[in-house]
Design a protein around this motif. Structure first.
Motif, PDB file in Angstrom:
ATOM      1  N   ARG A  44       5.645   7.801  51.990  1.00 26.12           N
ATOM      2  CA  ARG A  44       5.392   6.862  51.883  1.00 26.12           C
ATOM      3  C   ARG A  44       5.049   6.432  51.373  1.00 26.12           C
ATOM      4  NH1 ARG A  44       1.830   9.895  54.419  1.00 26.12           N
ATOM      5  NH2 ARG A  44       2.425  10.025  56.823  1.00 26.12           N
ATOM      6  N   GLU A  45       5.857   4.300  51.536  1.00 24.54           N
ATOM      7  CA  GLU A  45       5.297   3.884  50.504  1.00 24.54           C
ATOM      8  C   GLU A  45       4.113   3.346  49.512  1.00 24.54           C
ATOM      9  OE1 GLU A  45       6.569  -0.263  49.143  1.00 24.54           O
ATOM     10  OE2 GLU A  45       7.500   0.737  50.232  1.00 24.54           O
ATOM     11  N   GLU A  46       3.000   3.482  50.652  1.00 24.50           N
ATOM     12  CA  GLU A  46       1.512   3.887  49.537  1.00 24.50           C
ATOM     13  C   GLU A  46       0.582   4.198  48.816  1.00 24.50           C
ATOM     14  OE1 GLU A  46       0.383   0.210  48.043  1.00 24.50           O
ATOM     15  OE2 GLU A  46       2.139  -0.658  49.762  1.00 24.50           O
ATOM     16  N   LYS A  47       1.211   5.576  49.497  1.00 23.49           N
ATOM     17  CA  LYS A  47       0.372   6.834  49.661  1.00 23.49           C
ATOM     18  C   LYS A  47       1.085   8.539  48.378  1.00 23.49           C
ATOM     19  CE  LYS A  47      -1.417   8.413  53.154  1.00 23.49           C
ATOM     20  NZ  LYS A  47      -2.471   8.838  53.934  1.00 23.49           N
ATOM     21  N   GLY A  48       2.231   7.922  49.063  1.00 22.43           N
ATOM     22  CA  GLY A  48       3.410   8.854  48.572  1.00 22.43           C
ATOM     23  C   GLY A  48       3.451  10.425  50.249  1.00 22.43           C
ATOM     24  N   VAL A  49       3.774  11.091  50.418  1.00 22.79           N
ATOM     25  CA  VAL A  49       3.331  12.047  51.217  1.00 22.79           C
ATOM     26  C   VAL A  49       2.512  13.837  50.619  1.00 22.79           C
ATOM     27  CG1 VAL A  49       5.422  11.391  52.149  1.00 22.79           C
ATOM     28  CG2 VAL A  49       5.594  13.763  51.298  1.00 22.79           C
ATOM     29  N   ASP A  50       2.517  14.144  50.981  1.00 22.65           N
ATOM     30  CA  ASP A  50       1.489  15.579  51.101  1.00 22.65           C
ATOM     31  C   ASP A  50       2.530  16.590  51.726  1.00 22.65           C
ATOM     32  OD1 ASP A  50       0.378  15.254  53.409  1.00 22.65           O
ATOM     33  OD2 ASP A  50      -1.313  14.539  52.561  1.00 22.65           O
ATOM     34  N   LEU A  51       2.179  18.173  51.685  1.00 24.13           N
ATOM     35  CA  LEU A  51       2.650  19.039  51.959  1.00 24.13           C
ATOM     36  C   LEU A  51       2.447  18.630  53.727  1.00 24.13           C
ATOM     37  CD1 LEU A  51       3.712  21.850  51.845  1.00 24.13           C
ATOM     38  CD2 LEU A  51       2.014  23.023  51.305  1.00 24.13           C
ATOM     39  N   ASP A  52       1.404  18.669  54.211  1.00 20.72           N
ATOM     40  CA  ASP A  52       1.071  18.373  55.758  1.00 20.72           C
ATOM     41  C   ASP A  52       1.944  17.677  56.380  1.00 20.72           C
ATOM     42  OD1 ASP A  52      -1.073  20.196  55.604  1.00 20.72           O
ATOM     43  OD2 ASP A  52      -2.658  17.935  55.441  1.00 20.72           O
ATOM     44  N   ASP A  53       2.340  16.248  55.826  1.00 25.82           N
ATOM     45  CA  ASP A  53       3.459  15.410  56.407  1.00 25.82           C
ATOM     46  C   ASP A  53       4.802  16.383  56.395  1.00 25.82           C
ATOM     47  OD1 ASP A  53       1.716  13.123  56.050  1.00 25.82           O
ATOM     48  OD2 ASP A  53       2.063  12.593  53.804  1.00 25.82           O
ATOM     49  N   CYS A  54       4.897  16.733  55.538  1.00 21.92           N
ATOM     50  CA  CYS A  54       6.552  17.496  55.539  1.00 21.92           C
ATOM     51  C   CYS A  54       6.551  18.632  56.389  1.00 21.92           C
ATOM     52  CB  CYS A  54       6.005  18.024  54.067  1.00 21.92           C
ATOM     53  SG  CYS A  54       7.070  16.938  52.181  1.00 21.92           S
ATOM     54  N   SER A  55       5.630  19.035  56.012  1.00 21.81           N
ATOM     55  CA  SER A  55       5.701  20.601  57.127  1.00 21.81           C
ATOM     56  C   SER A  55       4.998  19.804  58.486  1.00 21.81           C
ATOM     57  CB  SER A  55       3.806  20.941  57.212  1.00 21.81           C
ATOM     58  OG  SER A  55       3.782  21.936  56.534  1.00 21.81           O
ATOM     59  N   ARG A  56       4.521  18.862  58.853  1.00 20.44           N
ATOM     60  CA  ARG A  56       4.896  18.255  60.208  1.00 20.44           C
ATOM     61  C   ARG A  56       6.319  18.121  60.835  1.00 20.44           C
ATOM     62  NH1 ARG A  56       0.732  16.074  58.547  1.00 20.44           N
ATOM     63  NH2 ARG A  56       1.605  13.371  58.847  1.00 20.44           N
ATOM     64  N   VAL A  57       6.916  17.182  59.628  1.00 26.87           N
ATOM     65  CA  VAL A  57       8.032  16.698  59.721  1.00 26.87           C
ATOM     66  C   VAL A  57       9.378  17.702  59.822  1.00 26.87           C
ATOM     67  CG1 VAL A  57      10.335  15.079  58.603  1.00 26.87           C
ATOM     68  CG2 VAL A  57       8.117  14.397  58.485  1.00 26.87           C
ATOM     69  N   SER A  58       9.213  18.624  59.242  1.00 25.35           N
ATOM     70  CA  SER A  58      10.302  19.694  59.171  1.00 25.35           C
ATOM     71  C   SER A  58      10.583  20.633  60.656  1.00 25.35           C
ATOM     72  CB  SER A  58       9.737  20.808  58.349  1.00 25.35           C
ATOM     73  OG  SER A  58      10.354  22.332  58.529  1.00 25.35           O
ATOM     74  N   GLU A  59       8.639  21.080  61.104  1.00 21.67           N
ATOM     75  CA  GLU A  59       8.552  21.879  62.110  1.00 21.67           C
ATOM     76  C   GLU A  59       9.278  20.381  62.840  1.00 21.67           C
ATOM     77  OE1 GLU A  59       4.408  22.405  63.246  1.00 21.67           O
ATOM     78  OE2 GLU A  59       4.412  23.366  61.135  1.00 21.67           O
ATOM     79  N   GLN A  60       9.217  19.354  63.698  1.00 18.99           N
ATOM     80  CA  GLN A  60       9.701  18.106  64.501  1.00 18.99           C
ATOM     81  C   GLN A  60      11.099  18.068  64.278  1.00 18.99           C
ATOM     82  OE1 GLN A  60       7.396  14.467  64.858  1.00 18.99           O
ATOM     83  NE2 GLN A  60       5.586  14.913  63.863  1.00 18.99           N
ATOM     84  N   LEU A  61      11.257  18.244  63.206  1.00 15.24           N
ATOM     85  CA  LEU A  61      13.130  18.467  62.714  1.00 15.24           C
ATOM     86  C   LEU A  61      13.369  19.333  63.072  1.00 15.24           C
ATOM     87  CD1 LEU A  61      15.576  16.217  62.351  1.00 15.24           C
ATOM     88  CD2 LEU A  61      14.793  16.696  60.090  1.00 15.24           C
ATOM     89  N   SER A  62      13.158  20.801  62.418  1.00 15.77           N
ATOM     90  CA  SER A  62      13.839  21.929  62.920  1.00 15.77           C
ATOM     91  C   SER A  62      13.891  21.551  64.322  1.00 15.77           C
ATOM     92  CB  SER A  62      12.947  22.875  63.266  1.00 15.77           C
ATOM     93  OG  SER A  62      13.571  24.187  62.801  1.00 15.77           O
ATOM     94  N   GLU A  63      12.778  21.084  65.024  1.00 12.57           N
ATOM     95  CA  GLU A  63      12.925  21.177  67.138  1.00 12.57           C
ATOM     96  C   GLU A  63      14.231  20.821  67.582  1.00 12.57           C
ATOM     97  OE1 GLU A  63      10.731  20.245  70.028  1.00 12.57           O
ATOM     98  OE2 GLU A  63       9.055  20.937  68.964  1.00 12.57           O
TER      99      GLU A  63
END
Length: 153
Positions: A44-63
């Motif tokens: 993410r441009e300004e603040k980077g990513v955290d574990l929650d961001d990675c988890s959300r993307v992983s769940e959605q992309l996995s589906e």
């Protein structure tokens, strides 16, 4: 096969990332030992990513990957930040990296070297300039094999 998988996954991941306000930094599909790994690097441009961001993307992309099944066989999906040594791939990556310390490798020697570490001082359409040990070197873009941010010790 690997390039086709990467291109397909990029197309599937982009809408998910855009909806989350995230950027796709890189996709890797590589075999390590007996396992295939599909690695998605996000930021993410300004603040980077955290574990929650990675988890959300992983769940959605996995589906989405389960529904479309673009990859034959088993693989392990990993979604993470690119880290401090973020790869530089797109023109925008290089433009943002001007003024920062970088590690660049080339396909063929330039002034007898294939690896350069220094401060990226310029990025243009045909070449970039890296200051290495107080000396400016122009490196043609078509000769750059890999580039990433580097940590100065």
């Amino acid at each position: 096969m690997s390039r086709q998988v990467i291109e397909t996954v990029e197309k599937l991941a982009l809408p998910i990332l855009q909806a989350e306000g995230l950027e796709l930094v890189d996709v890797e599909f590589i075999k390590e030992g007996q396992n295939w790994f599909l690695r998605i690097f996000i930021d993410r441009e300004e603040k980077g990513v955290d574990l929650d961001d990675c988890s959300r993307v992983s769940e959605q992309l996995s589906e989405v990957l389960d529904q479309t099944d673009p990859i034959p066989g088993a693989y392990i999906l990993e979604v993470s930040s690119p880290g401090a040594e973020r790869p530089l791939k797109k023109p925008a990556d290089f433009r943002k990296a001007v003024g920062k310390y970088v590690h660049i490798s080339t396909y063929e020697p330039i002034e007898e070297n294939k690896v350069f570490e220094g401060t990226l001082t310029y990025y243009g359409e045909e070449y970039l300039t890296v200051e290495v040990n107080g000396r400016s070197l122009d490196l043609p873009l078509e000769k750059i094999a890999k580039a990433r941010l580097a940590i100065v010790f």
